[in-house]
Structure formats: structure tokens, C-alpha cells
Design an enzyme around this catalytic site. Structure first.
Site, PDB file in Angstrom:
ATOM      1  N   CYS A  85       0.815  -1.231   0.000  1.00 12.93           N
ATOM      2  CA  CYS A  85       0.000   0.000   0.000  1.00 12.93           C
ATOM      3  C   CYS A  85       0.841   1.271   0.000  1.00 12.93           C
ATOM      4  O   CYS A  85       0.347   2.332  -0.376  1.00 12.93           O
ATOM      5  CB  CYS A  85      -0.889   0.056   1.225  1.00 12.93           C
ATOM      6  SG  CYS A  85      -1.859  -1.397   1.549  1.00 12.93           S
TER       7      CYS A  85
HETATM    8  O1  KQY Z   1      -4.613  -1.081   1.162  1.00 12.23           O
HETATM    9  C1  KQY Z   1      -4.085  -0.066   0.767  1.00 12.23           C
HETATM   10  N1  KQY Z   1      -3.687  -0.010  -0.482  1.00 12.23           N
HETATM   11  C2  KQY Z   1      -4.054   1.210   1.559  1.00 12.23           C
HETATM   12  C3  KQY Z   1      -4.517   1.200   2.935  1.00 12.23           C
HETATM   13  C4  KQY Z   1      -5.003   2.572   3.331  1.00 12.23           C
HETATM   14  C5  KQY Z   1      -5.338   2.726   4.763  1.00 12.23           C
HETATM   15  C6  KQY Z   1      -5.701   4.119   5.124  1.00 12.23           C
HETATM   16  N2  KQY Z   1      -5.617   4.403   6.501  1.00 12.23           N
END
Ligand code: KQY
Length: 362
Positions: free
Chosen positions: A351
Site C-alpha cells: 500500500c
Molecule cells: O490497502 C491499501 N492499499 C491502503 C490502505 C489505506 C489505509 C488508510 N488508513
């Protein structure tokens, strides 16, 4: 302007050679505990590790520029870009290539994972502008997609197939009123793909609403790695079985059936009181309370040139997960980095990273 697909652009698989990796420096104290210092150390460790394999660019606010520059190795390029938080997978450009190796990028509409209905924070305008700024820096054409989504909600095999979840794409908080066929067409048009494989829900408790990048990913054409549990008391139990059932009957863009590889769900982990007390009060939709289950997954790893950068948590499942990654990526070094501090912010290594594929030299 035509769509990327009409112009011959497609998103390469993450395992294709990279020109580099983009990241965003964390600093918001209503998401990251203790003034974001532990998260900054964890992000710096990820950046520094990836920089052994490919160039890394860290986007940083003006306020944090000097601090980030000092905490990162000289090999990491630091550039000033304003953001609302630090999820480059979601807010960054999804980079594309055409068959001559020319670079472009898709810029999805970003609404903080659910807008005013169930989004995680407001405002999100700076995050929505990140992809455009990255493409400006790279002098690459930008395609603004008529679809609200995030990079973590999609995976591609680079051979025409998109993998996503209904839980993120087909909800009223992202694209109200949009039919499945319409969402599918827009995904394919802006990723240069011809086939979409739909899974249902994501990992339970995932505050994105159920990103694919926490549940499953392509590891080579025709093969998907799926996070798995055989414990029928686990909320993930039905979710991973439903995903497997869909994948067993799916065909990819090349007409292949899908081989499923499984990786265990991490040992359950929860927010501690100490962790909760380190987070500043805010008005966000992010739940950061002691006792809350963390939506951990080993699938949330990053494929760098020659390496896999994967999360570990200091729990018994780390070791089998490392073995499974090594057997599936025999030619890459598997590096597991302590990632609890990233997980506390609601995501993981995949992420916070965004690959830029190697384009043709101009
Ligand atoms: O899963 C993702 N690509 C991002 C997670 C975002 C979390 C925001 N607090």
C-alpha cells in the site's frame, strides 16, 4: 483524448522490470502514533531496502522535507509534494507503457476510500492531486480515469487481466449507480486490459472496504496467491473460500485457468492500549481503538527488481509465509521487514509503494 487502451497503453505486471519505486513520507498524527516517528522509521527502512534494488523517490511535505532527507539514505531521491496521507499505491499514478516502451499513467479519482459516506478522512484533495504531480515530474502523459478507485483495489497480470473486488468497486461510496459492466469497461480501458476477474469481499476489518492487495495477487501469469485460513471460526474463512471458488472457474485474458497458491493469514493481532494512546484525536473515520483486530496479510508485499519486500510481524506465521514466498519467487531475494507500525495505519508495504516500469530510453 482517447483512453490508454485505445492509444496502445497497458499497465505492466509488478514483476516486470522497474525504473523505480515511489513512496510518500508519513506524518499525520491522527493516523500514525507518537507524532508518526515509528512509522517514519518503518517507511525509511522500506525505502532504504528497496533502494538496494532500484531507485526510490520519496514524496514529502515542505514541513517534513529536512527530517525525511536526514532519515533516508542519499540514494533515495526526496521531492516536495503535498499530500493528505502516505498511501502511494492508492493515490499515486498507475504507470502504463505502450509497446514502444513509452511511459504514461492513469490518475484515478480518489475519495479517501469512500468519500463523505464512509471515507477515512476529509479533505482528500491533496491526495487526489498526487498522481498528476508524479506524471508531471516524469513528463509522462496523464489519463484521468472516470472512475473512483485506488491502486490497491486492482492487480494486473500485464497480459490483459485485472483482478479486483466487488466490495471496493461496486459500492455506493465509490461509484454510486455504476453497473458492473460499466465499471469493468472503465477499469479495462484505463489499464489496457481485456478481462476482469471479480472476487467478492476483502480481508475482514480492512478499512479500505476490501482491497484486493490485502487478499490476493498475481505472482506470475495464470497464478494467484491467496491469503488463507482453515480455521472456521475466523471471519476470513468464508471470504477466502468464496475467492477460491470464483478463481477455480475463472479464465484470464489469455484463456488460461487460474492456479491458486495459498499463504497463511497472519496470527491474529490487535491494537494495544499503548498504541491507541499514542494517536492524536481527530475527526477521521479511522478506528484506532485498543482491542481492534488489525487487518494483517502477507499478500501485501512489494515486488522490486530482484527482490520481494514483505511484511513480518514477529508472530509464528512469519516463517511459513517466508518459505511460501521463496518457493514462489525462487529467483528473487525474500526480505521480510517488521511492519506492525505500517499495519497500525491501516495498510502495509504494498500500500505504501508504487512501481514505475522501465520505459524505453529516449
Ligand atoms: O490497502 C491499501 N492499499 C491502503 C490502505 C489505506 C489505509 C488508510 N488508513
Amino acid at each position: 483524448m482517447n483512453t490508454p487502451r485505445e492509444n496502445g497503453f497497458f499497465m505492466p505486471a509488478e514483476w516486470a522490470p522497474h525504473a523505480g519505486t515511489w513512496m510518500i513520507w508519513p506524518e499525520r498524527t491522527d493516523n500514525w502514533r507518537l507524532g508518526a516517528k515509528p512509522a517514519q522509521n518503518a517507511f525509511a527502512e522500506v525505502a532504504s531496502t528497496i533502494s538496494r534494488f532500484e531507485p526510490v523517490t520519496m514524496m514529502v511535505s515542505a514541513k517534513q522535507f529536512a527530517n525525511a532527507r536526514q532519515k533516508l539514505p542519499a540514494a533515495v531521491r526526496v521531492v516536495e509534494v503535498s499530500t493528505n496521507d502516505s498511501w502511494c499505491r492508492d493515490t499515486g499514478a498507475s504507470f502504463l507503457l505502450n509497446h514502444e516502451g513509452k511511459l504514461a499513467g492513469t490518475d484515478w479519482i480518489f475519495n479517501a476510500w469512500g468519500g463523505l459516506q464512509r471515507g477515512l478522512y476529509f479533505p482528500w484533495d491533496l491526495d487526489d492531486a498526487v498522481a498528476a504531480k508524479m506524471l508531471e515530474i516524469e513528463r509522462a502523459p496523464r489519463y484521468r480515469a472516470p472512475l473512483t478507485t485506488e491502486g490497491g483495489a486492482i492487480h494486473v497480470d500485464g497480459e490483459g487481466t485485472v483482478l479486483t473486488t466487488e466490495a471496493c468497486l461496486l459500492t455506493t461510496d465509490r461509484n454510486p449507480g455504476m453497473a458492473r459492466a460499466d465499471a469493468e469497461q472503465r477499469l479495462q480501458d484505463y489499464l489496457g486490459a481485456t478481462k476482469t476477474i471479480w472476487l467478492g469481499e476483502g480481508v475482514p476489518g480492512d478499512e479500505t472496504g476490501g482491497h484486493i492487495d490485502n487478499l490476493a495477487c498475481f505472482i506470475r501469469p495464470g497464478t494467484i496467491l491467496l491469503t488463507w485460513t482453515d480455521d472456521s471460526g475466523e471471519p476470513l474463512y468464508q471470504v477466502c473460500r468464496d475467492a477460491a471458488a470464483r478463481l477455480e472457474t475463472a479464465r484470464d485474458a489469455q484463456g488460461r485457468g487460474i492456479k491458486i497458491e495459498k499463504i497463511p493469514m497472519p496470527t491474529p493481532m490487535f491494537f494495544t492500549e499503548e498504541e491507541e494512546s499514542g494517536i492524536d484525536a481527530g475527526t477521521t473515520g479511522m478506528v484506532r481503538r485498543a482491542g481492534e483486530r488489525l487487518a494483517a496479510s502477507y499478500v501485501n508485499f512489494y515486488i522490486a527488481n530482484g527482490a520481494i519486500i514483505a511484511p513480518c510481524f514477529g508472530v509464528p506465521t512469519d516463517e511459513p509465509a517466508q518459505r511460501i514466498l521463496q518457493s514462489n519467487f525462487p529467483d528473487r531475494e525474500i526480505i521480510m521487514l517488521p511492519a506492525r507500525e505500517i499495519l497500525l495505519g491501516g495498510g502495509n508495504i504494498h500500500c505504501i509503494t508504487q512501481q514505475q516500469p522501465q520505459s524505453a530510453k529516449t
